[in-house]
Design a protein around this motif. Sequence first.
Motif, PDB file in Angstrom:
ATOM      1  N   GLY A  62      23.650  16.938   4.128  1.00  0.00           N
ATOM      2  CA  GLY A  62      24.900  16.543   4.774  1.00  0.00           C
ATOM      3  C   GLY A  62      25.699  17.713   5.310  1.00  0.00           C
ATOM      4  N   LEU A  63      25.010  18.660   5.954  1.00  0.00           N
ATOM      5  CA  LEU A  63      25.686  19.843   6.468  1.00  0.00           C
ATOM      6  C   LEU A  63      26.264  19.595   7.862  1.00  0.00           C
ATOM      7  CD1 LEU A  63      23.149  22.677   5.521  1.00  0.00           C
ATOM      8  CD2 LEU A  63      25.244  22.031   4.318  1.00  0.00           C
ATOM      9  N   GLY A  64      27.425  20.176   8.111  1.00  0.00           N
ATOM     10  CA  GLY A  64      28.013  20.203   9.447  1.00  0.00           C
ATOM     11  C   GLY A  64      28.005  21.638   9.932  1.00  0.00           C
ATOM     12  N   LEU A  65      27.052  21.968  10.798  1.00  0.00           N
ATOM     13  CA  LEU A  65      26.845  23.346  11.256  1.00  0.00           C
ATOM     14  C   LEU A  65      27.487  23.534  12.628  1.00  0.00           C
ATOM     15  CD1 LEU A  65      23.080  23.548  10.253  1.00  0.00           C
ATOM     16  CD2 LEU A  65      25.025  24.459   8.969  1.00  0.00           C
ATOM     17  N   LEU A  66      28.456  24.425  12.713  1.00  0.00           N
ATOM     18  CA  LEU A  66      29.167  24.656  13.972  1.00  0.00           C
ATOM     19  C   LEU A  66      28.449  25.714  14.810  1.00  0.00           C
ATOM     20  CD1 LEU A  66      32.887  24.740  12.761  1.00  0.00           C
ATOM     21  CD2 LEU A  66      31.458  22.772  13.352  1.00  0.00           C
ATOM     22  N   GLU A  67      28.354  25.464  16.128  1.00  0.00           N
ATOM     23  CA  GLU A  67      27.747  26.397  17.068  1.00  0.00           C
ATOM     24  C   GLU A  67      28.574  26.441  18.348  1.00  0.00           C
ATOM     25  OE1 GLU A  67      23.694  25.730  17.949  1.00  0.00           O
ATOM     26  OE2 GLU A  67      23.079  25.372  15.879  1.00  0.00           O
ATOM     27  N   LEU A 151      35.773  35.037  13.842  1.00  0.00           N
ATOM     28  CA  LEU A 151      37.023  34.384  14.209  1.00  0.00           C
ATOM     29  C   LEU A 151      37.228  33.107  13.407  1.00  0.00           C
ATOM     30  CD1 LEU A 151      36.732  34.726  18.096  1.00  0.00           C
ATOM     31  CD2 LEU A 151      37.725  36.344  16.470  1.00  0.00           C
ATOM     32  N   LEU A 152      38.459  32.914  12.962  1.00  0.00           N
ATOM     33  CA  LEU A 152      38.830  31.708  12.221  1.00  0.00           C
ATOM     34  C   LEU A 152      40.176  31.227  12.742  1.00  0.00           C
ATOM     35  CD1 LEU A 152      37.902  29.871   9.860  1.00  0.00           C
ATOM     36  CD2 LEU A 152      39.311  31.280   8.350  1.00  0.00           C
ATOM     37  N   ASP A 153      40.198  30.004  13.271  1.00  0.00           N
ATOM     38  CA  ASP A 153      41.426  29.419  13.811  1.00  0.00           C
ATOM     39  C   ASP A 153      42.070  30.328  14.865  1.00  0.00           C
ATOM     40  OD1 ASP A 153      41.258  27.095  12.225  1.00  0.00           O
ATOM     41  OD2 ASP A 153      42.236  28.115  10.536  1.00  0.00           O
ATOM     42  N   GLY A 154      41.227  30.899  15.732  1.00  0.00           N
ATOM     43  CA  GLY A 154      41.743  31.695  16.830  1.00  0.00           C
ATOM     44  C   GLY A 154      42.244  33.072  16.456  1.00  0.00           C
ATOM     45  N   GLU A 155      41.929  33.530  15.252  1.00  0.00           N
ATOM     46  CA  GLU A 155      42.338  34.862  14.802  1.00  0.00           C
ATOM     47  C   GLU A 155      41.118  35.625  14.288  1.00  0.00           C
ATOM     48  OE1 GLU A 155      45.375  36.047  15.012  1.00  0.00           O
ATOM     49  OE2 GLU A 155      46.478  34.215  15.544  1.00  0.00           O
ATOM     50  N   PRO A 198      34.442  26.589  18.643  1.00  0.00           N
ATOM     51  CA  PRO A 198      34.760  25.999  17.344  1.00  0.00           C
ATOM     52  C   PRO A 198      35.766  26.863  16.595  1.00  0.00           C
ATOM     53  CG  PRO A 198      32.545  26.953  17.346  1.00  0.00           C
ATOM     54  CD  PRO A 198      33.033  26.988  18.757  1.00  0.00           C
ATOM     55  N   SER A 199      36.378  26.309  15.566  1.00  0.00           N
ATOM     56  CA  SER A 199      37.420  27.039  14.837  1.00  0.00           C
ATOM     57  C   SER A 199      36.864  28.189  14.026  1.00  0.00           C
ATOM     58  CB  SER A 199      38.184  26.077  13.919  1.00  0.00           C
ATOM     59  OG  SER A 199      37.344  25.604  12.864  1.00  0.00           O
ATOM     60  N   ASP A 253      36.448  20.105  15.773  1.00  0.00           N
ATOM     61  CA  ASP A 253      35.189  20.830  15.687  1.00  0.00           C
ATOM     62  C   ASP A 253      33.963  19.922  15.836  1.00  0.00           C
ATOM     63  OD1 ASP A 253      36.004  23.489  15.392  1.00  0.00           O
ATOM     64  OD2 ASP A 253      36.321  23.268  13.226  1.00  0.00           O
ATOM     65  N   LEU A 254      34.144  18.633  15.809  1.00  0.00           N
ATOM     66  CA  LEU A 254      33.001  17.731  15.858  1.00  0.00           C
ATOM     67  C   LEU A 254      32.103  17.918  17.091  1.00  0.00           C
ATOM     68  CD1 LEU A 254      34.539  14.429  14.431  1.00  0.00           C
ATOM     69  CD2 LEU A 254      32.857  15.936  13.337  1.00  0.00           C
ATOM     70  N   PRO A 255      32.678  18.231  18.277  1.00  0.00           N
ATOM     71  CA  PRO A 255      31.806  18.454  19.433  1.00  0.00           C
ATOM     72  C   PRO A 255      30.885  19.657  19.285  1.00  0.00           C
ATOM     73  CG  PRO A 255      34.043  17.995  20.154  1.00  0.00           C
ATOM     74  CD  PRO A 255      34.094  18.215  18.675  1.00  0.00           C
ATOM     75  N   TYR A 256      31.186  20.542  18.332  1.00  0.00           N
ATOM     76  CA  TYR A 256      30.391  21.763  18.160  1.00  0.00           C
ATOM     77  C   TYR A 256      29.398  21.672  17.019  1.00  0.00           C
ATOM     78  CZ  TYR A 256      34.278  23.420  21.006  1.00  0.00           C
ATOM     79  OH  TYR A 256      35.209  23.552  22.003  1.00  0.00           O
ATOM     80  N   VAL A 257      29.288  20.502  16.412  1.00  0.00           N
ATOM     81  CA  VAL A 257      28.320  20.329  15.316  1.00  0.00           C
ATOM     82  C   VAL A 257      26.911  20.230  15.886  1.00  0.00           C
ATOM     83  CG1 VAL A 257      27.557  18.808  13.448  1.00  0.00           C
ATOM     84  CG2 VAL A 257      29.994  19.261  13.773  1.00  0.00           C
ATOM     85  N   THR A 258      25.985  20.991  15.308  1.00  0.00           N
ATOM     86  CA  THR A 258      24.589  20.945  15.722  1.00  0.00           C
ATOM     87  C   THR A 258      24.052  19.537  15.543  1.00  0.00           C
ATOM     88  OG1 THR A 258      24.329  23.211  14.976  1.00  0.00           O
ATOM     89  CG2 THR A 258      22.314  21.959  15.339  1.00  0.00           C
TER      90      THR A 258
END
Length: 259
Positions: A62-67, A151-155, A198-199, A253-258
């Motif tokens: 159940g991983l949500g991997l951001l790319e 980067l995390l939350d634009g920082e 993604p964030s 972030d959902l649009p960036y999930v693999t």
Amino acid sequence: MTDEVFLIPARPTATAGLLAEAAARRGMAVRALGPGFGELAGRAVHWCGGPHAAARVAGTLGLGLLEPPDDWLTRLPERFTGRRIELTTLGRAARELAGSGRPAFVKPPREKSFPPAVYGPGAPLPRSLPAATPVLVSEVVDFAAEYRLFLLDGEIAAGSRYAVHGRLDPAPLDEDAHGADVRGFAAALLSATGTDLPSAVTVDVGLVGATGRYAVVEANMPWFSHSYAARPEAVLDVVLRAAGPLHRVRAADLPYVTP
């Protein structure tokens, strides 16, 4: 027993090892990927490793991997790239390089399916991969120094220099003579384009030797990025956001999930 698990490859990279130590200090259970990984289903698993292994375990765990998007670089204004960049296919790139006789820098958008390098006469693109394999093709640029930003939350959560004139030379971002300038360039980039990422993401930035200006090198997945001399504790914050339980992924972030 904690439900929070930090999962690393059976043969971890140096970065995975450093982040595993940081995760253990936070009280997370550190596990190496093995045949019995299905036993971790139902726990809050976070991944740090390659995309092929991630694809094998993501559904079960159940991983949500951001790319970052494959075409992110191509959509940036040239003031941030310092060069022309095109997203195309391996087959088309090979034909165009052969026809032009001029070299170009070619790389996979995310996965390391072949070495990013300058290809052209005398250095043909690999033929073992499907012609439809996506690739980024850009003009050849000589970077005097290159930096990795987590980067995390634009920082910028963590950063490191990783190369000087193409040779590995890690140093903490804040100990580099150009560290403040790199931060300033990243702030301008994120102000103009930050919502297209993604964030939690990794962005590499380079100092162009010919112009003395900064340019984006590429964007990557934090969970498959070397940390070099960046602080492991801060890098871990980014990796946990970028590769954790799917049900915790934020709506933006959902649009960036693999897939």
